[in-house]
Design a protein around this motif. Structure first.
Motif, PDB file in Angstrom:
ATOM      1  N   THR A  63       0.851  -1.191   0.000  1.00  0.00           N
ATOM      2  CA  THR A  63       0.000   0.000   0.000  1.00  0.00           C
ATOM      3  C   THR A  63       0.883   1.235   0.000  1.00  0.00           C
ATOM      4  N   PHE A  64       0.595   2.172  -0.908  1.00  0.00           N
ATOM      5  CA  PHE A  64       1.287   3.470  -0.960  1.00  0.00           C
ATOM      6  C   PHE A  64       0.245   4.561  -0.751  1.00  0.00           C
ATOM      7  N   ILE A  65       0.438   5.388   0.277  1.00  0.00           N
ATOM      8  CA  ILE A  65      -0.527   6.448   0.607  1.00  0.00           C
ATOM      9  C   ILE A  65      -0.225   7.694  -0.214  1.00  0.00           C
ATOM     10  N   ILE A  66      -1.227   8.165  -0.953  1.00  0.00           N
ATOM     11  CA  ILE A  66      -1.097   9.387  -1.754  1.00  0.00           C
ATOM     12  C   ILE A  66      -1.481  10.602  -0.919  1.00  0.00           C
ATOM     13  N   SER A  67      -2.624  10.512  -0.229  1.00  0.00           N
ATOM     14  CA  SER A  67      -3.062  11.614   0.640  1.00  0.00           C
ATOM     15  C   SER A  67      -3.905  11.052   1.775  1.00  0.00           C
ATOM     16  N   GLY A  68      -3.974  11.817   2.864  1.00  0.00           N
ATOM     17  CA  GLY A  68      -4.725  11.378   4.028  1.00  0.00           C
ATOM     18  C   GLY A  68      -3.934  10.366   4.842  1.00  0.00           C
ATOM     19  N   LYS A  69      -4.652   9.623   5.691  1.00  0.00           N
ATOM     20  CA  LYS A  69      -4.041   8.614   6.564  1.00  0.00           C
ATOM     21  C   LYS A  69      -4.880   7.348   6.520  1.00  0.00           C
ATOM     22  N   LYS A  70      -4.223   6.213   6.768  1.00  0.00           N
ATOM     23  CA  LYS A  70      -4.912   4.921   6.806  1.00  0.00           C
ATOM     24  C   LYS A  70      -4.381   4.144   7.998  1.00  0.00           C
ATOM     25  N   GLN A  71      -5.298   3.485   8.700  1.00  0.00           N
ATOM     26  CA  GLN A  71      -4.916   2.689   9.865  1.00  0.00           C
ATOM     27  C   GLN A  71      -4.931   1.201   9.511  1.00  0.00           C
ATOM     28  N   PHE A  72      -3.918   0.496  10.015  1.00  0.00           N
ATOM     29  CA  PHE A  72      -3.778  -0.938   9.834  1.00  0.00           C
ATOM     30  C   PHE A  72      -3.659  -1.564  11.221  1.00  0.00           C
ATOM     31  N   ILE A  73      -4.434  -2.591  11.515  1.00  0.00           N
ATOM     32  CA  ILE A  73      -4.209  -3.395  12.718  1.00  0.00           C
ATOM     33  C   ILE A  73      -3.670  -4.725  12.206  1.00  0.00           C
ATOM     34  N   ILE A  74      -2.372  -4.960  12.476  1.00  0.00           N
ATOM     35  CA  ILE A  74      -1.651  -6.092  11.910  1.00  0.00           C
ATOM     36  C   ILE A  74      -1.223  -7.007  13.047  1.00  0.00           C
ATOM     37  N   GLU A  75      -1.881  -8.180  13.135  1.00  0.00           N
ATOM     38  CA  GLU A  75      -1.536  -9.138  14.190  1.00  0.00           C
ATOM     39  C   GLU A  75      -1.490  -8.450  15.563  1.00  0.00           C
ATOM     40  N   GLY A  76      -2.425  -7.505  15.801  1.00  0.00           N
ATOM     41  CA  GLY A  76      -2.505  -6.824  17.089  1.00  0.00           C
ATOM     42  C   GLY A  76      -1.763  -5.501  17.179  1.00  0.00           C
ATOM     43  N   ASP A  77      -0.856  -5.216  16.234  1.00  0.00           N
ATOM     44  CA  ASP A  77      -0.140  -3.927  16.222  1.00  0.00           C
ATOM     45  C   ASP A  77      -0.945  -2.910  15.427  1.00  0.00           C
ATOM     46  N   ASN A  92      -1.019 -14.287   4.448  1.00  0.00           N
ATOM     47  CA  ASN A  92      -1.353 -15.087   5.635  1.00  0.00           C
ATOM     48  C   ASN A  92      -1.126 -14.328   6.941  1.00  0.00           C
ATOM     49  N   THR A  93      -1.214 -12.986   6.885  1.00  0.00           N
ATOM     50  CA  THR A  93      -1.126 -12.135   8.067  1.00  0.00           C
ATOM     51  C   THR A  93      -2.520 -11.566   8.351  1.00  0.00           C
ATOM     52  N   ARG A  94      -2.974 -11.674   9.590  1.00  0.00           N
ATOM     53  CA  ARG A  94      -4.295 -11.141   9.963  1.00  0.00           C
ATOM     54  C   ARG A  94      -4.205  -9.625  10.056  1.00  0.00           C
ATOM     55  N   VAL A  95      -5.092  -8.942   9.331  1.00  0.00           N
ATOM     56  CA  VAL A  95      -5.042  -7.482   9.237  1.00  0.00           C
ATOM     57  C   VAL A  95      -6.451  -6.908   9.140  1.00  0.00           C
ATOM     58  N   GLN A  96      -6.570  -5.684   9.648  1.00  0.00           N
ATOM     59  CA  GLN A  96      -7.808  -4.931   9.458  1.00  0.00           C
ATOM     60  C   GLN A  96      -7.427  -3.545   8.963  1.00  0.00           C
ATOM     61  N   TYR A  97      -8.101  -3.109   7.903  1.00  0.00           N
ATOM     62  CA  TYR A  97      -7.864  -1.801   7.300  1.00  0.00           C
ATOM     63  C   TYR A  97      -8.992  -0.852   7.684  1.00  0.00           C
ATOM     64  N   SER A  98      -8.628   0.419   7.985  1.00  0.00           N
ATOM     65  CA  SER A  98      -9.670   1.403   8.290  1.00  0.00           C
ATOM     66  C   SER A  98      -9.154   2.819   8.091  1.00  0.00           C
ATOM     67  N   ASN A  99     -10.112   3.738   8.052  1.00  0.00           N
ATOM     68  CA  ASN A  99      -9.814   5.165   8.019  1.00  0.00           C
ATOM     69  C   ASN A  99     -10.678   5.851   9.079  1.00  0.00           C
ATOM     70  N   PRO A 100     -10.204   5.859  10.347  1.00  0.00           N
ATOM     71  CA  PRO A 100     -10.966   6.506  11.410  1.00  0.00           C
ATOM     72  C   PRO A 100     -10.716   8.015  11.469  1.00  0.00           C
ATOM     73  N   PHE A 101     -10.057   8.572  10.464  1.00  0.00           N
ATOM     74  CA  PHE A 101      -9.637   9.974  10.478  1.00  0.00           C
ATOM     75  C   PHE A 101     -10.659  10.868   9.778  1.00  0.00           C
ATOM     76  N   SER A 102     -10.470  12.184   9.884  1.00  0.00           N
ATOM     77  CA  SER A 102     -11.477  13.130   9.411  1.00  0.00           C
ATOM     78  C   SER A 102     -11.458  13.367   7.903  1.00  0.00           C
ATOM     79  N   GLU A 103     -10.371  12.991   7.222  1.00  0.00           N
ATOM     80  CA  GLU A 103     -10.323  13.202   5.779  1.00  0.00           C
ATOM     81  C   GLU A 103     -10.197  11.869   5.050  1.00  0.00           C
TER      82      GLU A 103
END
Length: 124
Positions: A63-77, A92-103
């Protein structure tokens, strides 16, 4: 020169993946666009407040971020990336993707092998 003989392909009409969560997904190369199962490249825009369920994909995802922010929860981190940063998450890595930010977050996702709903293994 016929399309079959060309040494390159310009993608002017990516496949727009239908979504119900406000996320924009435009696959430029991959299973849905050109049948390529080895790699997929997509341009994404995740709106503020967007999230996906946890998943354990059977592909590496870059993943390459162009603008804004993205949150990843990777194996608990919990990892937050900003514009100009990138990450590789091994298959084979457990992950959750989200954008809890304002933009909104705009980014490029590359999956190897290509993204497939059959390989993403989303949790209910």
């Amino acid at each position: 020169m016929s399309q079959e003989n060309k040494k390159y392909t310009i993608q002017n009409s990516p496949f727009i993946v239908p979504t119900t969560d406000g996320k924009v997904i435009k696959e430029h190369f991959g299973m849905a666009t050109d049948g390529n199962s080895k790699v997929s490249i997509a341009h994404m825009i995740a709106p503020s407040g967007w999230s996906e369920p946890f998943q354990t994909p059977e592909f590496d995802e870059y993943t390459f971020i162009i603008s804004g922010k993205k949150q990843f929860i990777i194996e608990g981190d919990t990892v937050v990336l900003e514009a100009g940063q990138s990450i590789k998450i091994k298959k084979n890595t457990r992950v959750q993707y989200s954008n809890p930010f304002s933009e909104a977050c705009e980014y490029i996702a590359i999956c190897k092998p290509a993204f497939s709903i059959d390989l993403v293994n989303r949790e209910d």
